[in-house]
Design a protein around this motif. Structure first.
Motif, short mmCIF file in Angstrom:
data_model
loop_
_atom_site.label_atom_id
_atom_site.label_comp_id
_atom_site.label_asym_id
_atom_site.label_seq_id
_atom_site.Cartn_x
_atom_site.Cartn_y
_atom_site.Cartn_z
N LEU A 134 0.83 -1.20 0.00
CA LEU A 134 0.00 0.00 0.00
C LEU A 134 0.87 1.25 0.00
CD1 LEU A 134 -2.57 -0.87 2.81
CD2 LEU A 134 -2.90 -1.07 0.37
N HIS A 135 0.49 2.20 -0.82
CA HIS A 135 1.05 3.54 -0.74
C HIS A 135 -0.14 4.48 -0.76
CE1 HIS A 135 5.12 2.07 -1.71
NE2 HIS A 135 4.47 1.21 -2.49
N SER A 136 0.13 5.76 -0.62
CA SER A 136 -0.97 6.69 -0.67
C SER A 136 -0.47 7.98 -1.26
CB SER A 136 -1.50 6.92 0.75
OG SER A 136 -2.61 7.76 0.70
N PHE A 170 3.27 13.70 -1.20
CA PHE A 170 3.83 12.73 -0.27
C PHE A 170 3.21 11.36 -0.45
CE2 PHE A 170 3.88 16.77 2.11
CZ PHE A 170 5.20 16.84 2.48
N CYS A 171 3.95 10.34 0.01
CA CYS A 171 3.32 9.05 0.24
C CYS A 171 2.92 9.02 1.70
CB CYS A 171 4.29 7.90 -0.04
SG CYS A 171 3.63 6.31 0.49
N THR A 172 1.63 8.80 1.98
CA THR A 172 1.20 8.84 3.38
C THR A 172 0.77 7.50 3.91
OG1 THR A 172 -0.90 9.53 2.56
CG2 THR A 172 0.43 11.20 3.63
N GLU A 173 0.92 6.43 3.15
CA GLU A 173 0.61 5.14 3.75
C GLU A 173 1.93 4.47 4.03
OE1 GLU A 173 -2.74 3.80 4.50
OE2 GLU A 173 -1.21 2.90 5.79
N TYR A 174 2.13 4.06 5.26
CA TYR A 174 3.42 3.51 5.65
C TYR A 174 3.78 2.34 4.73
CZ TYR A 174 7.04 1.19 8.18
OH TYR A 174 8.22 0.59 8.51
N CYS A 175 4.98 2.40 4.12
CA CYS A 175 5.32 1.38 3.13
C CYS A 175 6.72 0.86 3.33
CB CYS A 175 5.16 1.94 1.73
SG CYS A 175 6.03 3.48 1.47
N GLY A 176 7.27 1.04 4.54
CA GLY A 176 8.56 0.43 4.79
C GLY A 176 9.68 1.44 4.92
N GLN A 178 11.92 3.35 3.44
CA GLN A 178 12.14 4.71 2.94
C GLN A 178 10.82 5.47 2.76
OE1 GLN A 178 15.34 5.63 2.39
NE2 GLN A 178 16.40 4.10 1.15
N HIS A 179 9.82 5.06 3.51
CA HIS A 179 8.51 5.70 3.40
C HIS A 179 8.63 7.23 3.44
CE1 HIS A 179 4.43 6.80 4.43
NE2 HIS A 179 4.72 7.06 5.69
N SER A 180 9.47 7.73 4.35
CA SER A 180 9.52 9.19 4.49
C SER A 180 10.28 9.85 3.34
CB SER A 180 10.13 9.58 5.83
OG SER A 180 11.46 9.10 5.90
N TYR A 181 10.95 9.05 2.51
CA TYR A 181 11.62 9.65 1.36
C TYR A 181 10.82 9.45 0.08
CZ TYR A 181 15.47 10.26 4.48
OH TYR A 181 16.23 10.64 5.53
N MET A 182 9.64 8.90 0.22
CA MET A 182 8.81 8.70 -0.97
C MET A 182 8.06 9.99 -1.22
SD MET A 182 6.60 5.39 -1.76
CE MET A 182 5.46 5.35 -3.13
N TYR A 183 8.79 10.90 -1.81
CA TYR A 183 8.33 12.26 -1.92
C TYR A 183 8.50 12.71 -3.35
CZ TYR A 183 8.80 17.31 -1.67
OH TYR A 183 8.66 18.63 -1.90
CU1 CUA Z 1 5.03 4.66 -0.21
CU2 CUA Z 1 4.81 5.25 1.98
#
Ligand code: CUA
Ligand code: HEA
Ligand code: HEA
Ligand SMILES: [Cu+2]
Lengths: 313, 198, 534, 94
Positions: A134-136, A170-176, A178-183
Motif C-alpha cells: 500500500l502507498h498513498s 507525499f506518500c502517506t501510507e506507511y510502506c517500509g 524509505q517511506h519518508s523519502y517517498m516524496y
Molecule cells: Cu510509499 Cu509510503
C-alpha cells in the motif's frame, strides 16, 4: 487555509472552519465554566454542597443540541467531500504508479516522469496503481489523498489545480524503510505551456547523443527510478545486494528452487530488472523487488549496464 | 482461595466464551462472504471438487455425537454413571472418526495438488486459491476445536470415573457439552457453505 | 471460615508460597491487580522512552540519532507496547481487578484462578512480543496496525509480535468474561443494577467489548500468521486477496478497542468528581446509558480509519454518519461531569487536578476526533500528525490522565500509605505543561500536511517539531517526579489506617485500609444509591 | 449458591431432536440438486439457521434457561449480522 490551490480547497476548508468553530466554542466555554466553578465552589468559599440528583430536561437539551451541531458537521464534511468522488468525464488522464519507494507518472502518449506535471484549470484524473504494498498519494495543497492499493481495480482520484506553482506530493501510507523519502512534486503549468511540454515526445525514450557519457546517463536512470533505495554503490547492503564490483563476476542464485552459478552479465541484469524473482541472489529474499517491465526500456537497461560496469573499479 | 461454588455463574462464563468463539468464526464467515461475493463462479466450481458424501457423513456423525453428549448430561443428572461414561465414550469415538475422515479428505486434496501455495491452484485463478485457502483454514481451525473437545471429554470422563463429577455437581460436564455443541453449530454452517455451493 | 482474631491485610497475608511466588501464584484479586500495575509501570517506562527517542530523532530533519530502520521499528514497538500492553488492559486489569469486587461487595472475582491465568497469559504475551526484538531478522517494522500486504512482505520478525498480541488478546477476553460474570452473579444483596457505582458500570460495558471484539483481532492476527507462514492469499493481492478486507477486520476490533481504553477512564472520572465535590453525581442514569450507548454504537464506526483506503463512497457516508453519532454520549458525559461540580464544595486535591485536566485534554482529543470524523477534512488529515496528536490527546491525555488520577485516588487504600501531595501536585503541573507543548504543535504540523510515520521531513516542518520535542523533555521531568514520588511513598510514605481519607461513599471506602484478604468480614446489604452525600 | 434447579431433558426428546436434525440435513443436501439460482444459498442458510436454533434450544438447554441467556445469544447473533451488513456497505457498492 483557503490557499485556493485546487477546486476542493474551499469545500474542505469550510468544513474545517465550521467544525473548529463549534469546537472552540465548546472547548473555551466549558473550560471557562470549569474554572469558574473551581473558584466559586471552592471548599473555602462554599463549604456545604447542595445536592442535585439530575435534571431530565437538561439531559434532553444537551443531547439534542450537540446532535444538531454534529449533523451540521457531518453535512459540511459531506458536501466538501462529494465532488472528490465524482470525477468529470473529460480530463487529462494520467496513470500514477507507486512502488517502494518512488512514484512514476505515465501520460497517454507514453511519457513517463517522476514528478507530476499538470495543466492549470483542467480536470486531472489519476489512475492509481501500486506494485508491491500500500502507498498513498497525498497533495496537501490540493486537499486530496487516496490510497494506492495493489490489485484494486479502477482506483482513481481527481483534482483541478487553480494556481500555477510547485507543490509537495507525499506518500502517506506507511510502506517500509524509505517511506519518508517517498516524496515528489506536482508542477502546475499554464495549459499551453503544459501542452507544449506534453507534445515534446523526444523525451519518450532515452536519446543517446553522440559522445554522451553513458555511465553518467546510466547513473541518472538508476537514481531517478529509485533503485538506490535498495541498492548501494559502495558495498553496503540496504535491502538488495549492492551494485559494487559485481559486474562480470560469477554469483550464486536460486532459480526455481535450484541453486546455480551464474555470470552477472548484461543478460542477467536485464532479467533481474524485468523478472526479479526468477533468479534469487543468495542471501536475499524473493518478493522484495518488483518487475520494472514497461517502466524501464531496453535502451535504458543498456545504460544501466554501462553504469554497473563502471562500479568495478 | 475462597471456595465458592456458583454453577449458574460457571455456565454464564462458558456462554460468554462461546460468544467469543462465535465471533471468531463469524469473522471467518465475513471473509468467506466477501470473497464469495467477488468470485461466485469460481467458488461454485471449486465447491464441486469437495466430496459431498464424506461431508454428509461427517455432518451426520457429528450430529449424533452432539446427541450422545447431551444424553450424557441427562444420564449424570439421573445418577447413571455407567451410562454416562458409555455415552462419553461414544462421543469421543465419533470425534476421532470425524478427524480420520477429515484426514482422508485433506489427503485426497493434497494428492490432487490442492493445498495452499501449490502451483496447481495458482493456475486455476484467484477465486479457487481463495476458496481452498478458506477451506483449509476454516476446517483446520474447526478440527483444532474438535481436538480440544476430545481432550476435554477425556478429562471429564476421568472425573466422572473418579466421582469428582456426579449427580449434584456436573457443571464441568455441562460446560464441555456446551463447547461440543458449539463445535457442532459451526459445522452446521461450514457444511453447506463449502460442500453444497450451487 | 472467619478467624476470631483481627483479619490481616492482603499485603501481609502469608499463603502457601513465600516472597515473590506469593504474588505470582496468588489468586487474590488485589494481588493480581498489583501484579498488573507493576508490569505496566515497567513497560510504560519502556514505551515512554521509545517515544522520547522518536521525538529526539524528529528534533531536526535528517539523521539525528538513528537510521530509518530503527525509527520504523521504534514506533512499531512503541505502538504495540502502548496499545496492547498498557492502555487496553490498563484500567480494567489494574483498578478493575483491585476494586471491582470491593465496590460491588464481593470477596473476589467470579473465577479467581482464571484471573491469575489472565495475568500469566499477559506476561507470556509480553515475553513473546519482546523476543521479536532480539531474534535474527530484526525488530518488526510494520506499525502497530500490521497492514497487509506490507506485514507479510517485510523480512523482519513480524510473527512473534503478532503472536504475542494474539496471546494478550486471550488474556483480555478472560478478564472480560470474569468481570461480566462477577457483576451478574456477585453483587451484594440489595445492590440492584442502578445502585451500582459508575466505575463497575463502565467496566461492565468494557468487558462486553472485550468479549465481543477481541476475538476479531484474534482471528485477524491468526490470518496474518497463516498468510506469512503458508502463503494462503487471504490478503495478498498477488493471489487475489483484498488488502482492504484486512483493514476492515483490523478496525472492527481496533475501533471498539479505543472505547475499551476510554470507558473505564470515564468511570474513574465519574468516581473522582463526586467525591471531591462532596456532591452526588449529576444524571447517574444518563451516564450509565451513555456508557452502554458508546459500547454499542462504537462497534459500527470502524470505517472512519479507512476513509481514503479505496472503500466505496456509500460506506464512507455511513461510517462518517455513525462516527458523529458516537460522539454524542461522550458529550453527555462531559456535561454531566461539569454539572456535578456546580454548587459542590470542591476539595482541590491531586486526584481532582487530574480529573479536571482530564476534562480539558479529553475535550481537545474528542473534538479533534470530530474533525477527523468528517469526510472532507479527514481526506486531508488522514495519516498526518494531526491524527497522531488526536490519539495522544485522547489515549495518553484521556486514559493516561485518568490512570494517574486513579493511582492517586486509590493509592492510600491500596498501600495503606499516603503520597506526598506537594510533590504530586508539582509533578502534575510540569507534566500538564509538557503534555500540551508536546502534542499541540502536532495538530499544526498535521494541518500543514506532515505525514505520520515519517523518519525525516521537509525543512518547513522544522519549527513545530522543535517545539514538540522540547515538550517531551518537560513531560519527562514531570513524569519522573510523579513516579519517584509514588514509588517512594509506597515504601516509606506516612502510614494511614483511616478507612475513608477522601470522604468517599462507595464500598471500597467502608473496608479496612489496606483491605483484608477477604475484603469484607460480612457481605454488606446495600440500601441506598451510590454517591449519597445527604 | 446453586439453588437453581436444573431441568433434566428426557432421552426421548433428545432422540427426536436428532431425527429432526438429520431430516433437515437430508433436505439441504437434496435441495442442492435442484436449481433455484441465488435462492439455493438462501435456502441452505435458512435450513442451517433452523438447525442451529434447534441445537441451541434443546441440546444447549437454552429453552430451559432463564430469559437472560437466550437474549444474550440473540444479541450476539444480531451484532454479527449487523457487522456483516455494514461490511457489505463497502463491498456491494465498490
Ligand atoms: Cu510509499 Cu509510503
Ligand atoms: C481512547 C481512545 C480513543 C477515543 C475515545 C477516540 C475517540 C474518537 N475518535 Fe479516535 N482514534 C484513536 C483513539 C481514540 N479515539 C486512535 C488510537 C486513533 C489512531 C489509530 C491509528 O491509526 O494508529 C484514532 C483515530 C481516529 C480517526 C481516524 C483518523 C485517520 O486515521 O484518518 C477518527 C476519524 O473519524 C477518529 C475519530 C474519533 C471520534 C469522533 C471520537 C469520539 O468518540 C470523541 C467524542 C468526544 C467528544 C466529542 C468530546 C467531548 C464533548 C464535548 C466537549 C461537548 C461538545 C461536543 C459536541 C458539540 C459534539 N479517531
Ligand atoms: C498509551 C498510549 C501512548 C502513550 C502514552 C504515548 C506516549 C508518547 N508517544 Fe506515542 N504513540 C502511540 C501511543 C502512545 N504514545 C501509538 C499507538 C502510536 C502509533 C504507532 C504507529 O504509528 O504504529 C504512537 C506514535 C507516536 C509517534 C508518531 C510516530 C510517527 O508517526 O512518526 C510519536 C512521535 O513523536 C510518539 C511520541 C510519543 C511521546 C514523545 C510520548 C511521551 O508522551 C511519553 C512520555 C514519557 C516520557 C517522555 C518518558 C518518561 C519516563 C521515564 C524516563 C521512566 C521513568 C520511570 C521510572 C522512574 C519508573 N508516539
Ligand atoms: Cu476509531
Amino acid at each position: 487555509m483557503y490557499s485556493g490551490a485546487s477546486t476542493f480547497v474551499e469545500g474542505v476548508d469550510n468544513a474545517f472552519v465550521f467544525i473548529l468553530g463549534i469546537s472552540f466554542f465548546f472547548l473555551i466555554g466549558i473550560t471557562a465554566v470549569i474554572i469558574l466553578f473551581l473558584y466559586r465552589y471552592n471548599k473555602k468559599k462554599h463549604p456545604k454542597a447542595t445536592q442535585i440528583e439530575g435534571n431530565n430536561t437538561l439531559e434532553v437539551i444537551w443531547t439534542i443540541i450537540p446532535l444538531i451541531l454534529v449533523m451540521g458537521m457531518f453535512y459540511y464534511g459531506y458536501v466538501g467531500w462529494i465532488p472528490m468522488k465524482r470525477p468529470p468525464d473529460q480530463g487529462v488522464e494520467i496513470t500514477a504508479n507507486a512502488r517502494m519507494w518512488n512514484f512514476s507518472f505515465r501520460y497517454d502518449n507514453g511519457r513517463i516522469t517522476d514528478k507530476l506535471y499538470v495543466p492549470k484549470d483542467t480536470a486531472i484524473i489519476l489512475h492509481l496503481n501500486a506494485v508491491d504494498v500500500l502507498h498513498s498519494l497525498y497533495i496537501p495543497a490540493f486537499r486530496v489523498k487516496e490510497d494506492m492499493v495493489p490489485g484494486l481495480p479502477d482506483n482513481k482520484m481527481w483534482f483541478e489545480a487553480t494556481k500555477t506553482g510547485t507543490y509537495s506530493l507525499f506518500c502517506t501510507e506507511y510502506c517500509g524503510l524509505q517511506h519518508s523519502y517517498m516524496y515528489s512534486e506536482v508542477v502546475v503549468m499554464e495549459p499551453d505551456e503544459f501542452w507544449a511540454w506534453y507534445a515534446d515526445t523526444t523525451a519518450l525514450d532515452v536519446e543517446v547523443p553522440e559522445g554522451a557519457n553513458l555511465v553518467l546517463m546510466g547513473r541518472q536512470i538508476v537514481e531517478s527510478k529509485g533503485c538506490i533505495a535498495c541498492h548501494s554503490y559502495d558495498g553496503t547492503i540496504v535491502i538488495g545486494p549492492s551494485f559494487k564490483g559485481k559486474f562480470g563476476e560469477t554469483i550464486t542464485v536460486t532459480t526455481e528452487g535450484q541453486e546455480r552459478q551464474i555470470v552477472y552479465d548484461a543478460e542477467y541484469v536485464k532479467r533481474s530488472i524485468y523478472d526479479p524473482d526468477y533468479d534469487i541472489t543468495q542471501g536475499f529474499r524473493a518478493g522484495q523487488m518488483f518487475s520494472y517491465e514497461g517502466e524501464i526500456s531496453e535502451r535504458e537497461i543498456d545504460l544501466i549496464v554501462e553504469f554497473l560496469k563502471s562500479l568495478n573499479e | 482461595m475462597i471456595e465458592h461454588r456458583d454453577d449458574q455463574g460457571a455456565k454464564l462464563g462458558m456462554w460468554l466464551f462461546i460468544f467469543t468463539e462465535l465471533l471468531l468464526f463469524g469473522m471467518l464467515f465475513v471473509v468467506y462472504a466477501v470473497y464469495r461475493s467477488m468470485h461466485p463462479e469460481a467458488f461454485r466450481i471449486a465447491g464441486e471438487e469437495l466430496d459431498v458424501t464424506l461431508g454428509t457423513i461427517n455432518t451426520v456423525i457429528l450430529l449424533i455425537s452432539s446427541m450422545t453428549a447431551a444424553m450424557s448430561i441427562t444420564a449424570i443428572q439421573k445418577g447413571n454413571k455407567k451410562l454416562c461414561l458409555q455415552l462419553l465414550g461414544i462421543t469421543i469415538l465419533i470425534a476421532v472418526i470425524f478427524l480420520v475422515n477429515k484426514y482422508f479428505e485433506w489427503g485426497a486434496k493434497f494428492e490432487y495438488g490442492f493445498y495452499p501455495g501449490s502451483p496447481e491452484l495458482h493456475e486455476l485463478g484467484y477465486g479457487t486459491i481463495l476458496f481452498f485457502g478458506l477451506y483449509f483454514f476454516m476446517t483446520g481451525v474447526h478440527a483444532l476445536h474438535i481436538i480440544i473437545g476430545i481432550g476435554l471429554f477425556i478429562y471429564v470422563a476421568l472425573q466422572v470415573k473418579k466421582d469428582k463429577i456426579h449427580q449434584t455437581d456436573h457443571v464441568w460436564l455441562e460446560n464441555t457439552g456446551l463447547y461440543w455443541h458449539l463445535v457442532d453449530l459451526i459445522w452446521i454452517f461450514l457444511f453447506p457453505l463449502f460442500y453444497l455451493i450451487h | 471460615m472467619e478467624s476470631p482474631t483481627k483479619p490481616i491485610s492482603y499485603l501481609d497475608y502469608k499463603g502457601e508460597y513465600k516472597g515473590i511466588l506469593g504474588w505470582i501464584f496468588s489468586t487474590d484479586h488485589k494481588r493480581v491487580g498489583l501484579l498488573y500495575l507493576y508490569t505496566m509501570l515497567a513497560f510504560f517506562s519502556v514505551g515512554a522512552i521509545l517515544g522520547l527517542l522518536m521525538k529526539i530523532q524528529l528534533i531536526a530533519p535528517g539523521y539525528t540519532i538513528m537510521g530509518p530502520q530503527t525509527y520504523n521499528s521504534l514506533f512499531t514497538l512503541h505502538g504495540i507496547i502502548m496499545i496492547f500492553i498498557i492502555v487496553v488492559p490498563g484500567l480494567p486489569a489494574v483498578f478493575g481487578n483491585f476494586f471491582l469486587p470491593i465496590m460491588i461487595g464481593a470477596k473476589d472475582v467470579a473465577f479467581p484462578r482464571i484471573n491469575l491465568l489472565s495475568w500469566w497469559l499477559y506476561a507470556v504475551g509480553i515475553l513473546i512480543v519482546l523476543t521479536s526484538q532480539f531474534m535474527g531478522d530484526g525488530p518488526p517494522d510494520t506499525g502497530w496496525t500490521f497492514y497487509a500486504p506490507y506485514s507479510f512482505q517485510t523480512a523482519t520478525n513480524v510473527l512473534p509480535a503478532v503472536f504475542g498480541a494474539f496471546v494478550m488478546g486471550f488474556s483480555s477476553i478472560l478478564t472480560g468474561i470474569n468481570f461480566v460474570v462477577t457483576i451478574h452473579r456477585m453483587r451484594a444483596p440489595g445492590m440492584t443494577w442502578f445502585k451500582m457505582p459508575l466505575f463497575p458500570w463502565t467496566l461492565y460495558g468494557t468487558a462486553w467489548i472485550q468479549i465481543l471484539a477481541t476475538p476479531v483481532i484474534g482471528i485477524t492476527l491468526l490470518l496474518i500468521i497463516a498468510e506469512r507462514t503458508l502463503g494462503i492469499g487471504f490478503f495478498d493481492p498477488a493471489l487475489g486477496g483484498d488488502p482492504i478486507l484486512y483493514q476492515h477486520l483490523f478496525w472492527i476490533y481496533s475501533h471498539p478497542a479505543v472505547y475499551i481504553m476510554i470507558l473505564p477512564a470515564m468511570g474513574v472520572i465519574s468516581e473522582i468528581i463526586p467525591v471531591f465535590s462532596k456532591k452526588t453525581i449529576f444524571g447517574y442514569k444518563a451516564i450509565v446509558l451513555s456508557t452502554m450507548a458508546i459500547a454499542f454504537v462504537g462497534y459500527f464506526v470502524w470505517g472512519h480509519h479507512m476513509f481514503t483506503s479505496g472503500m466505496s463512497g456509500r460506506a464512507l457516508f455511513a461510517f462518517s454518519f455513525l462516527t458523529f453519532l458516537v460522539a454524542i454520549p461522550s458529550a453527555i458525559k462531559v456535561f454531566n461531569w461539569v454539572s456535578t461540580m456546580h454548587k459542590g464544595s470542591l476539595d482541590l486535591q491531586t486526584p481532582f487536578y487530574w480529573a479536571v485536566s482530564f476534562l480539558f485534554v479529553f475535550m481537545i482529543g474528542g473534538l479533534t476526533g470530530l474533525v477527523l470524523g468528517s469526510l472532507a477534512t479527514n481526506v486531508h488529515l488522514h495519516d498526518t500528525h494531526f491524527v497522531v496528536a488526536h490519539f495522544h490527546f485522547i489515549v495518553f491525555g484521556g486514559t493516561g490522565f485518568a490512570f494517574m488520577g486513579a493511582v492517586h485516588y486509590w493509592f492510600p487504600k491500596m498501600f495503606g500509605r499516603m503520597y506526598d501531595a506537594n510533590w504530586a501536585n508539582l509533578g502534575w503541573g510540569i507534566f500538564f505543561i509538557g503534555f500540551l507543548a508536546l502534542y499541540l504543535p502536532m495538530f499544526y504540523l498535521g494541518i500543514m500536511g506532515m505525514p505520520r510515520r515519517y523518519y525525516d521531513y521537509l525543512p518547513e516542518f522544522h519549527g513545530g517539531n522543535i517545539f514538540s520535542s522540547l515538550g517531551a523533555i518537560v513531560l519527562i521531568a514531570g513524569l519522573m517526579i510523579i513516579f519517584i514520588n509514588l514509588v517512594r511513598s509506597a515504601r516509606h510514605g506516612t502510614k494511614i489506617s483511616e478507612k475513608n481519607p477522601w470522604g468517599g461513599t462507595t464500598l471500597e471506602w467502608q473496608v479496612d485500609t489496606p483491605p483484608t484478604l477477604e475484603n469484607f468480614e460480612e457481605i454488606p446489604t446495600i440500601t441506598g444509591k451510590p454517591y449519597d452525600y445527604n | 449458591m446453586s439453588e437453581e434447579k436444573t431441568h433434566i431433558v428426557p432421552y426421548k426428546t433428545q432422540v427426536i431432536v436428532l431425527f429432526v436434525l438429520l431430516i433437515l440435513t437430508g433436505i439441504t443436501v437434496a435441495v442442492t440438486r435442484l436449481e433455484f439460482g441465488a435462492l439455493n444459498t438462501l435456502i441452505a442458510m435458512l435450513v442451517a439457521g433452523i438447525k442451529a436454533t434447534i441445537v441451541l434450544a434443546w441440546y444447549m438447554h437454552l429453552k430451559y434457561e432463564k430469559r437472560l441467556l437466550p437474549m444474550l445469544v440473540a444479541g450476539v447473533v444480531i451484532l454479527f449480522l449487523l457487522v456483516l451488513f455494514v461490511t457489505f456497505f463497502d463491498y456491494s457498492y465498490r
